[in-house]
Enzyme design. Structure first.
Site, PDB file in Angstrom:
ATOM      1  N   GLU A  28       0.988  -1.345  -0.200  1.00 11.46           N
ATOM      2  CA  GLU A  28       0.046  -0.120   0.003  1.00 11.46           C
ATOM      3  C   GLU A  28       0.735   1.331   0.172  1.00 11.46           C
ATOM      4  O   GLU A  28       0.694   2.369   0.752  1.00 11.46           O
ATOM      5  CB  GLU A  28      -1.275  -0.480   1.625  1.00 11.46           C
ATOM      6  CG  GLU A  28      -1.890  -1.226   1.301  1.00 11.46           C
ATOM      7  CD  GLU A  28      -2.940  -1.356   2.259  1.00 11.46           C
ATOM      8  OE1 GLU A  28      -3.734  -0.825   2.724  1.00 11.46           O
ATOM      9  OE2 GLU A  28      -2.401  -3.122   2.210  1.00 11.46           O
ATOM     10  N   SER A 208      -6.116  -4.580   2.124  1.00 17.03           N
ATOM     11  CA  SER A 208      -6.694  -4.266   0.095  1.00 17.03           C
ATOM     12  C   SER A 208      -6.907  -4.969   0.171  1.00 17.03           C
ATOM     13  O   SER A 208      -7.040  -5.193  -1.555  1.00 17.03           O
ATOM     14  CB  SER A 208      -5.271  -3.081  -0.142  1.00 17.03           C
ATOM     15  OG  SER A 208      -5.228  -1.953   0.461  1.00 17.03           O
ATOM     16  N   SER A 348     -11.571   8.915   2.083  1.00 19.81           N
ATOM     17  CA  SER A 348     -11.804   7.805   3.069  1.00 19.81           C
ATOM     18  C   SER A 348     -12.993   7.507   3.308  1.00 19.81           C
ATOM     19  O   SER A 348     -13.399   8.784   4.056  1.00 19.81           O
ATOM     20  CB  SER A 348     -10.027   7.162   3.345  1.00 19.81           C
ATOM     21  OG  SER A 348      -9.700   7.304   2.566  1.00 19.81           O
TER      22      SER A 348
HETATM   23  N1  ADP Z   1     -16.892 -13.780   4.790  1.00 15.88           N
HETATM   24  C1  ADP Z   1     -17.284 -12.396   3.582  1.00 15.88           C
HETATM   25  N2  ADP Z   1     -18.877 -12.309   3.655  1.00 15.88           N
HETATM   26  C2  ADP Z   1     -18.581 -11.673   2.625  1.00 15.88           C
HETATM   27  N3  ADP Z   1     -17.915 -11.117   1.720  1.00 15.88           N
HETATM   28  C3  ADP Z   1     -16.556 -11.134   2.558  1.00 15.88           C
HETATM   29  C4  ADP Z   1     -16.190 -12.135   3.829  1.00 15.88           C
HETATM   30  N4  ADP Z   1     -14.831 -11.920   3.880  1.00 15.88           N
HETATM   31  C5  ADP Z   1     -14.892 -10.635   3.204  1.00 15.88           C
HETATM   32  N5  ADP Z   1     -15.702 -10.569   1.790  1.00 15.88           N
HETATM   33  C6  ADP Z   1     -14.814  -8.844   1.118  1.00 15.88           C
HETATM   34  O1  ADP Z   1     -13.663  -9.242   0.674  1.00 15.88           O
HETATM   35  C7  ADP Z   1     -13.612  -7.851   1.253  1.00 15.88           C
HETATM   36  C8  ADP Z   1     -11.983  -7.763   1.834  1.00 15.88           C
HETATM   37  O2  ADP Z   1     -12.029  -8.561   2.855  1.00 15.88           O
HETATM   38  P1  ADP Z   1     -11.301  -7.991   3.970  1.00 15.88           P
HETATM   39  O3  ADP Z   1     -12.124  -9.354   4.857  1.00 15.88           O
HETATM   40  O4  ADP Z   1     -12.351  -7.016   4.537  1.00 15.88           O
HETATM   41  O5  ADP Z   1      -9.719  -8.086   3.702  1.00 15.88           O
HETATM   42  P2  ADP Z   1      -9.268  -6.739   4.398  1.00 15.88           P
HETATM   43  O6  ADP Z   1      -8.020  -6.677   5.653  1.00 15.88           O
HETATM   44  O7  ADP Z   1      -7.922  -6.972   2.988  1.00 15.88           O
HETATM   45  O8  ADP Z   1     -10.172  -5.877   3.654  1.00 15.88           O
HETATM   46  C9  ADP Z   1     -14.621  -7.142   2.246  1.00 15.88           C
HETATM   47  O9  ADP Z   1     -14.614  -5.892   2.331  1.00 15.88           O
HETATM   48  C10 ADP Z   1     -15.857  -8.269   1.449  1.00 15.88           C
HETATM   49  O10 ADP Z   1     -16.326  -7.003   0.240  1.00 15.88           O
END
Ligand code: ADP
Ligand code: MG
Length: 380
Positions: A28, A208, A348
């Protein structure tokens, strides 16, 4: 000579000196530069003396120009901390917070004593407690979460353990350590395959959306796990939640008051992105809509705000964090994650939800710096 002192206005109070640290070794890097550009533009120069410190992609600390334009993302150009050949040095354990800058063949010059560091770094070596540990060793105050909360909330498996022990609702998931993957692949695939599909496969310690894939059936699991493992030997598989993505900002309370929680914001992704993936986050922002306040029933809004405050305290967060939840189509509210150094450009989500809650971007910067300046050093 007349010895009567002439009346003089009092010397101006010393402005706190803020080192804004950005760039860094994570994926990032460019986002961090763009954030630094925004903060350099918005920070109140009458209240703070600013020292921009860049960390190159290779991890060198350099004196950076105080030049927001050079750090912005413009068109296709991704900004980067250039190796200027200087080296910024932080004194450790000498009760002296003076930063120095060394240039080859020159006597090191002082950058002055630093009162507070504002880390604008995301991901490993910035958001994960490593930088925070360095600053603790140097007895330098800094904005945001300390070592433990930063490290624990960088690891999605540890994060879920903390949430669960605080009684917060999380969705079903399986953790795949490197050892388990190497020694019990069939067992792991059977366990993860028993989750409701689609599932999300994620590196435990990334951000990200890097390395995350959505998998529709058990046959795709092994490949998705391998691709997450390119980023981290520790991987999570989570049951996919059908629903909306709602996010809130948390700001530490002043003087031991409880944390302040913002209005709830919503992220809606369209235009061919199956979920909020890296492309949707940074490359194709036209297809992402952030709105605040989110149109949700009052009880959902209050439940999300409650969850956010409990999560912030359970994780021992300080300063700021953004808490991300799912509002499932079946009506449940689940916590997805905490980000201890959330995206921080004016566009953001974190600054947006605070703007919608009455704290404008420059005031948010000021509040975070004041919280950091007022906190004790050492164990808190
Ligand atoms: N269990 C889940 N169910 C539905 N969507 C998910 C799930 N986990 C992640 N996502 C999707 O993936 C994106 C990124 O996952 P996240 O866990 O927030 O990781 P990061 O830390 O990279 O943001 C989320 O914003 C969502 O859109
Ligand atoms: Mg996320």
């Amino acid at each position: 000579m007349d010895s009567t002192p002439t009346p003089q206005s009092p010397p101006p109070a010393k402005r706190p000196r803020v080192a804004i640290v950005f760039g860094g070794r994570s994926q990032e890097h460019a986002i961090s530069c763009a954030t630094a550009a925004s903060v350099l533009r918005a920070i109140d120069r009458e209240s703070y003396d600013v020292i921009p410190v860049g960390i190159t992609r290779d991890g060198y600390w350099v004196q950076a120009a105080d030049d927001p334009a050079a750090l912005e993302i413009s068109g296709d150009r991704l900004p980067e901390v250039a190796d200027t050949g200087t080296q910024v040095v932080l004194p450790l354990g000498v009760h002296d917070r003076t930063l120095t800058v060394a240039r080859p063949g020159e006597v090191p010059a002082t950058l002055g004593e630093v009162d507070v560091v504002f880390p604008l770094l995301h991901g490993p070596f910035g958001e994960d407690g490593t930088l925070q540990g360095l600053l603790e060793l140097a007895d330098i105050r800094y904005v945001g979460c300390g070592v433990l909360a930063s490290a624990a909330m960088m690891d999605k498996a540890m994060m879920k353990t903390v949430f669960t022990s605080a009684g917060l609702p999380v969705g079903p998931y399986v953790v795949i350590t490197d050892a388990r993957w190497r020694t019990d692949r069939d067992g792991v695939l059977a366990e993860a395959g028993a989750l409701d599909f689609p599932v999300f496969v994620k590196p435990a310690r990334a951000g990200s959306s890097v390395g995350i894939s959505k998998v529709t059936g058990p046959e795709g699991l092994a490949e998705a796990i391998e691709s997450a493992r390119e980023h981290d030997p520790k991987v999570l598989v989570e049951a996919g939640i059908d629903g909306r993505e709602l996010e809130v900002g948390v700001l530490q309370g002043r003087d031991h008051a409880p944390p302040r929680v913002s209005e709830v914001g919503e992220i809606a992704v369209t235009g061919g992105h199956d979920f909020y993936d890296f492309g949707a986050k940074y490359l194709d922002e036209g297809n992402v809509e952030l709105s605040c306040p989110a149109q949700v029933p009052d009880e959902v809004r209050e439940e999300i705000r409650r969850i956010a405050a409990v999560a912030f305290e359970a994780a021992g967060c300080e300063g700021l964090s953004r808490v991300d939840c799912f509002y499932a189509d079946d009506g449940r509210v689940l916590i997805n994650e905490i980000n201890t150094l959330p995206g921080f450009t004016p566009y953001s989500m974190y600054p947006q939800v605070w703007a919608a809650s009455g704290i404008a971007y420059p005031d948010l910067i000021d509040e975070l710096l004041q919280l950091a300046l007022n906190r004790p050093l050492g164990l808190r």
